[in-house]
Design an enzyme around this catalytic site. Structure first.
Site, mmCIF file in Angstrom:
data_model
loop_
_atom_site.group_PDB
_atom_site.id
_atom_site.type_symbol
_atom_site.label_atom_id
_atom_site.label_comp_id
_atom_site.label_asym_id
_atom_site.label_seq_id
_atom_site.Cartn_x
_atom_site.Cartn_y
_atom_site.Cartn_z
ATOM 1 N N LYS A 186 0.821 -1.206 0.000
ATOM 2 C CA LYS A 186 0.000 0.000 0.000
ATOM 3 C C LYS A 186 0.861 1.265 0.000
ATOM 4 O O LYS A 186 0.631 2.189 -0.785
ATOM 5 C CB LYS A 186 -0.872 -0.023 1.267
ATOM 6 N N ARG A 195 -3.548 2.773 8.438
ATOM 7 C CA ARG A 195 -3.786 1.574 7.625
ATOM 8 C C ARG A 195 -2.591 0.637 7.710
ATOM 9 O O ARG A 195 -1.460 1.063 7.532
ATOM 10 C CB ARG A 195 -3.993 1.981 6.156
ATOM 11 N N GLY A 219 -6.384 -10.877 8.040
ATOM 12 C CA GLY A 219 -5.948 -11.040 9.417
ATOM 13 C C GLY A 219 -5.177 -9.839 9.923
ATOM 14 O O GLY A 219 -4.955 -9.691 11.114
ATOM 15 N N MET A 273 -4.611 -5.752 10.680
ATOM 16 C CA MET A 273 -5.527 -4.814 11.306
ATOM 17 C C MET A 273 -6.357 -4.053 10.271
ATOM 18 O O MET A 273 -5.853 -3.638 9.243
ATOM 19 C CB MET A 273 -4.763 -3.814 12.163
ATOM 20 N N ARG A 298 -3.104 -1.733 -6.673
ATOM 21 C CA ARG A 298 -2.311 -2.974 -6.570
ATOM 22 C C ARG A 298 -2.673 -3.868 -7.743
ATOM 23 O O ARG A 298 -3.724 -3.693 -8.364
ATOM 24 C CB ARG A 298 -2.598 -3.689 -5.244
ATOM 25 N N HIS A 319 -4.812 -34.168 4.809
ATOM 26 C CA HIS A 319 -5.082 -35.432 4.127
ATOM 27 C C HIS A 319 -6.047 -35.217 2.968
ATOM 28 O O HIS A 319 -5.802 -35.643 1.843
ATOM 29 C CB HIS A 319 -5.653 -36.440 5.128
ATOM 30 N N SER A 362 15.299 -42.993 -20.352
ATOM 31 C CA SER A 362 14.096 -42.324 -19.878
ATOM 32 C C SER A 362 13.999 -42.609 -18.391
ATOM 33 O O SER A 362 14.058 -43.767 -17.974
ATOM 34 C CB SER A 362 12.868 -42.867 -20.613
ATOM 35 N N CYS A 388 9.651 -40.164 -17.882
ATOM 36 C CA CYS A 388 8.311 -40.666 -18.182
ATOM 37 C C CYS A 388 7.537 -41.013 -16.916
ATOM 38 O O CYS A 388 6.428 -41.514 -16.977
ATOM 39 C CB CYS A 388 8.369 -41.853 -19.125
ATOM 40 N N TYR A 430 13.408 -33.860 -22.801
ATOM 41 C CA TYR A 430 11.946 -33.775 -22.833
ATOM 42 C C TYR A 430 11.344 -34.297 -21.535
ATOM 43 O O TYR A 430 11.998 -35.014 -20.780
ATOM 44 C CB TYR A 430 11.372 -34.557 -24.027
#
Ligand code: ADP
Ligand code: MG
Ligand code: MG
Length: 920
Positions: A31, A101, A110, A112, A345, A463, A802, A869, A889
């Site tokens: 800011k 601010r 979260g 202020m 922003r 999980h 590979s 691969c 690749y």
């Protein structure tokens, strides 16, 4: 100006000049840096100053004490603002009011909330009223200040103020707070003050300087508030960044109908369309728009209500967009017809908007193709290729709750609260969404059948989140506002108040974290219909160094991958072809006599005469093999046609043979049952005997891969013949097939040398029979640690490597993937024993082993072709590692090809940047 503190903690702006700029986000926060930059760019900002993030860190280092001299510097900065505005802080005659601010480097929930109108007290209020001649405005500003300061700085429960406000409105018969007159607002302010007194045991602070001191400290304190800490932990933002504090001269959007406040984006953040997008409210202040105090009209309406201001705002928006070379999210206030900019922003945007904006900005000449690629995230591409909710449906839907967007995609189904119910309902044909407080490995069967997963607890590595991403299901996790009760099979949002019970249809948007009531229509994501995405990926193709190949076993998959931009097949698994339809019977038939027949053939080749039984086994085996050969040749022809002109790596048979046979226990039960009721068939008994003879303690480390080919050579011989004959057939029909034969699971060079010797003889036989030369190559998978460690030796016998990173990871860690992922591995990740699931993202040690193999392999054969691969080939973070290792690749499932194209380009840019850095 004299500086009292040892360090420079304060950077001011005003009168068209600023001490900071956009590059100072670390020190000034987003800011503060934005306000400084806008001021220098000549835009109308109210004067003010930023107290740096460093001050915040020093404040905590000193045990929550302002560093020496900082307060004096703050007061000096206030003097400067007074000079610039011609007002006095705490001066009843002509009061200066400010907002305080918070502003960290990254905008963070979260932190202020902003306090507006700071500096008001009984005396300055009367000055303000006298000066503006607007009594109502004065009292409105004052009651807002007490309310905000009380709630945010003094931590009085916001509800108490809300109740008082509601009561005042009811008493005055007012619908909206703008309907309250000056007298009502005066009474309200008095009541607010007594609420503060009751709640805190002290009078509301009258002294402007004290107000400022308390507010600054409250901003600092919020950096270590629980919500901010949780967020940082979740997003991996370091704790030591600190927050800056911005003190900004108040401008008033609540001075009447020629005043107002609003928020706008320079382009539509949902679609990316180039139009001003936003909302505004007349006679309102600060957060009124966002808080939804009144329904705010679309910004386009400002064009008729305040045409000049609108035109100016539009011009400023364009200027800022050009300046920052990105879409901006703007906050502004209009005070009696004068526009002030309060924040700018880079705008958050959807995947669709990100792609469209990047493509448009390249076309407009604002950014380069490289920058466009840098701005698109692999997750954006992923999202655009998954089914999505129909935008109109979303608009009309009732929102239930919002959680963490843990795994993208749109899921619709009936809510169920247990994994068993999920399976039961799924079996009777219902689509379900599994709703759990949190999930554990015990819920896996339910997650596997659910359309999507919703949990109340757990973050991005919980999980539920980890499993959902892995199995490709949409998931919203950590939806804390959802109170789930298993006993009554209900869930209710404490935020929206909406609830649902088992069987209710819900819609879960894993891309945004939103959960809705009912079944929202979904739309199929079609790659062909997304020209902007294709454009961006075309640029990615120009930038990337690595090619992107695909893992495909069937012609349809190959064709689809080609449509997504695949440049070859990096892994064609032949055994998938063994499992289909009648083939499984042929394969089983061969396996039943494979051992006997192979031994018999060896004896026959040594000149022995075979017994009748052995002769029969050989005949049976060869017959089955001949059938397989024909079928496989057909398969390969299909693949070669689909990939005409592009390389196809065919892996020879890999899995242990028991995978093609029935399960030992089942067969045992079958035979035992049959025996007790009159006798099992010879066939079943023979099958059981074979299964027993093939039984291994650790099949993944047993007779499989090249070991199998060395023990029963006919399997790989017929495969080689089928590959070559397919090539010949396709070539004769005018095609250009390119085959690469890959021998899996090599740990010792002799395994490869022998197999290759065997197969080359076969290849020569095919060539001489057809009287053509065929172009083919032999290579190997590097997937056993010993293979990687001896890659220099192995490269003598291989034209390409590979990396089979699934096996390489298993064997490097000594984990069995199936056992680990179903069990302890998730706990490992959840508890941070492992930073990542190494089957999802290449582990650094495994990548180190690959690097070693690359270096050793190239030392022997500089033009050795190198690819990957394993499933990691489609994972963006792993693709970065492949770039660093120097692979030629990556190969991944067809669906991941577009993501891999982008990730490979980003990886190339990152490696160029780090090379440039090194050269400096
Ligand atoms: P957030 O980080 O939540 O966006 P801000 O500090 O930007 O918080 O402020 C919240 C609201 O208050 C915004 O609408 C902003 O425009 C308004 N605001 C902040 N400072 C001022 C000021 N000095 N004058 C008028 N409005 C302000
Ligand atoms: Mg803001
Ligand atoms: Mg393998």
């Amino acid at each position: 100006m004299t500086q009292y503190a040892k360090k420079r903690y304060i950077y001011a702006w005003g009168d068209g000049r600023a001490e900071g700029d956009a590059s100072m986000r670390d020190l000034l926060g987003g800011k503060g840096a934005g306000l400084a930059e806008m001021t220098t760019a000549g835009l109308p900002t109210p004067p003010g100053f930023t107290i740096t993030t460093e001050a915040c860190n020093d404040y905590f280092a000193a045990g929550e004490q302002l560093p020496d001299g900082l307060w004096e510097d703050v007061l000096a900065a206030v003097r400067e603002v007074e000079r610039s505005t011609g007002k006095g802080f705490g001066d009843p005659a002509n009061p200066l009011l400010v907002s305080v601010r918070s502003g960290a480097k990254f905008s963070m929930p979260g932190m202020m909330d902003t306090v507006l109108n700071l500096g008001l007290n009984e005396a300055t209020l009367h000055g303000l009223i006298k000066l503006t001649g607007n009594e109502r405005f004065g009292w409105d500003a004052y009651r807002r200040f007490i309310q905000m300061f009380g709630r945010i700085v003094l931590e009085v429960s916001g509800e108490r103020f809300e109740h008082a406000l509601e009561a005042a409105k009811a008493k005055a018969g007012a619908k909206q707070d703008t309907d309250l007159d000056a007298a009502a607002l005066r009474d309200l302010a008095a009541e607010f003050r007594s609420i503060v007194r009751e709640d805190t045991g002290r009078d509301f602070p009258e002294d402007a300087a004290e107000q400022l001191d308390l507010a600054i400290k409250a901003v600092f304190a919020s950096w270590f508030g629980k919500r901010a800490e949780d967020y940082r932990k979740n997003q991996g933002i370091p704790n030591d960044l600190g927050t800056a504090v911005n003190v900004v001269t108040m401008v008033f959007g609540n001075m009447g109908d020629d005043s107002g406040t609003g928020v706008a984006f320079t382009r539509d953040p949902n679609t990316g369309e180039k139009v001003l997008f936003g909302e505004y409210l007349t006679n309102a202040q600060g957060e009124d728009v966002v808080a939804g105090i009144r329904t705010a009209p679309k910004i386009a309406q400002m064009q008729t209500e305040m045409p000049e201001v609108y035109a100016e705002f539009q011009r400023i928006g364009q200027q800022l967009e050009k300046h920052y070379r990105d879409v901006q999210d703007l906050e502004f206030t209009i005070e009696r017809g004068r526009l002030y900019m309060l924040q700018t922003r880079s705008a958050k945007r959807t995947a669709a908007a990100a792609v469209r904006i990047a493509a448009d900005m390249v076309d407009e000449g604002t950014i380069s193709k490289e920058e466009a690629i840098a701005r698109i995230e692999p997750a954006h591409v992923d999202q655009l290729l998954r089914d999505q909710f129909d935008p109109a449906g979303l608009e009309a839907a009732t929102r239930i709750a919002k959680g963490l967007n843990a795994s993208p995609g749109a899921a619709v189904g009936r809510a169920v609260f247990s994994a068993d119910t999920a399976v039961e309902w799924d079996e009777r044909g219902e689509r379900v969404v599994l709703v759990r407080i949190e999930t554990s490995p015990d819920d896996f069967h339910g997650m596997a059948v659910a359309q999507g997963i919703l949990t109340a607890r757990g973050g991005a590595t919980s999980h539920a989140a980890v499993v959902a991403r892995q199995i490709g299901k949409p998931c919203v996790a950590g939806c804390a506002e959802l109170v789930i009760d298993y006993a009554t099979k209900t869930a209710r949002s404490t935020d929206s108040g909406v609830s649902f019970i088992e069987g209710d249809e819900i819609s879960v948007d894993g891309a945004t974290g939103q959960v809705y009531q009912g079944a929202i229509a979904t739309v199929r994501a079609r790659f062909e219909d997304q020209p902007e995405l294709q454009k961006i990926l075309g640029w990615a193709d120009e930038i990337r160094r690595m090619e992107v190949w695909t893992n495909a076993d069937k012609p349809e998959e190959a064709a689809q991958a080609r449509g997504y931009g695949a440049q070859g097949i990096g892994l064609c698994r032949t055994e998938h072809m063994f499992r289909e339809g009648e083939r499984l019977d042929i394969v089983r038939d061969a396996i039943l006599v494979a051992g006997v027949a192979t031994r018999a053939k060896t004896r026959r080749d040594a000149g022995e005469t075979l017994s009748a039984d052995d002769g029969a086994a050989v005949t049976r085996f060869d017959a089955a093999m001949a059938k397989l050969e024909v079928l496989q040749q057909g398969d390969f022809e299909g693949i070669f046609r689909a990939m005409d002109g592009l390389p196809v790596v065919v892996r020879l048979i890999d899995p242990p043979l028991h995978e093609f046979l029935p399960n030992l226990e089942e067969q045992l039960v079958k035979v035992t049952r049959a025996e007790s009721t009159g006798g099992a068939s010879e066939e079943d008994k023979e099958l059981l005997a074979t299964i027993k003879s093939l039984h291994e303690q650790n099949p993944m480390l047993g007779l499989r891969g090249c070991r199998l080919g060395l023990m029963i050579p006919d399997f790989v011989k017929i495969q080689t013949r089928a590959i070559l004959n397919a090539q010949i057939a396709v070539k004769r029909a005018g095609g250009s097939p390119i085959a690469k034969i890959m021998i899996p699971l090599v740990g010792h060079v002799n395994e490869l040398a022998r197999t290759r010797h065997l197969l080359e003889a076969e290849a020569r036989a095919v060539e001489s029979k057809a009287d053509v030369k065929v172009d083919y190559k032999f290579g190997t998978m590097i997937e056993v640690p010993r293979g990687a460690l001896t890659a220099d030796e192995i490269a003598r016998e291989a034209d390409f490597f590979s990396f089979g990173t699934n096996d390489l990871t298993q064997m490097t860690f000594g984990f069995s993937r199936d056992d680990a992922e179903g069990g302890f591995l998730l706990k490992y990740v959840e508890e941070g024993i492992l930073p990542i699931n190494p089957f999802q993202t290449l582990d650094d040690a495994v990548a180190g082993l690959m690097k070693l193999a690359v270096d050793k392999g190239r030392a022997t054969k500089p033009d050795l072709e190198l690819g990957i691969c394993g499933e990691h080939g489609g994972d963006p973070a792993s693709i970065f590692k492949c770039e660093a290792i120097g692979l030629d690749y990556v190969s991944c499932s067809p669906f991941r090809v577009p993501v891999a194209r982008l990730a490979a380009a980003k990886a190339a840019l990152a490696s160029q940047a780090s090379m440039a850095e090194r050269d400096k």
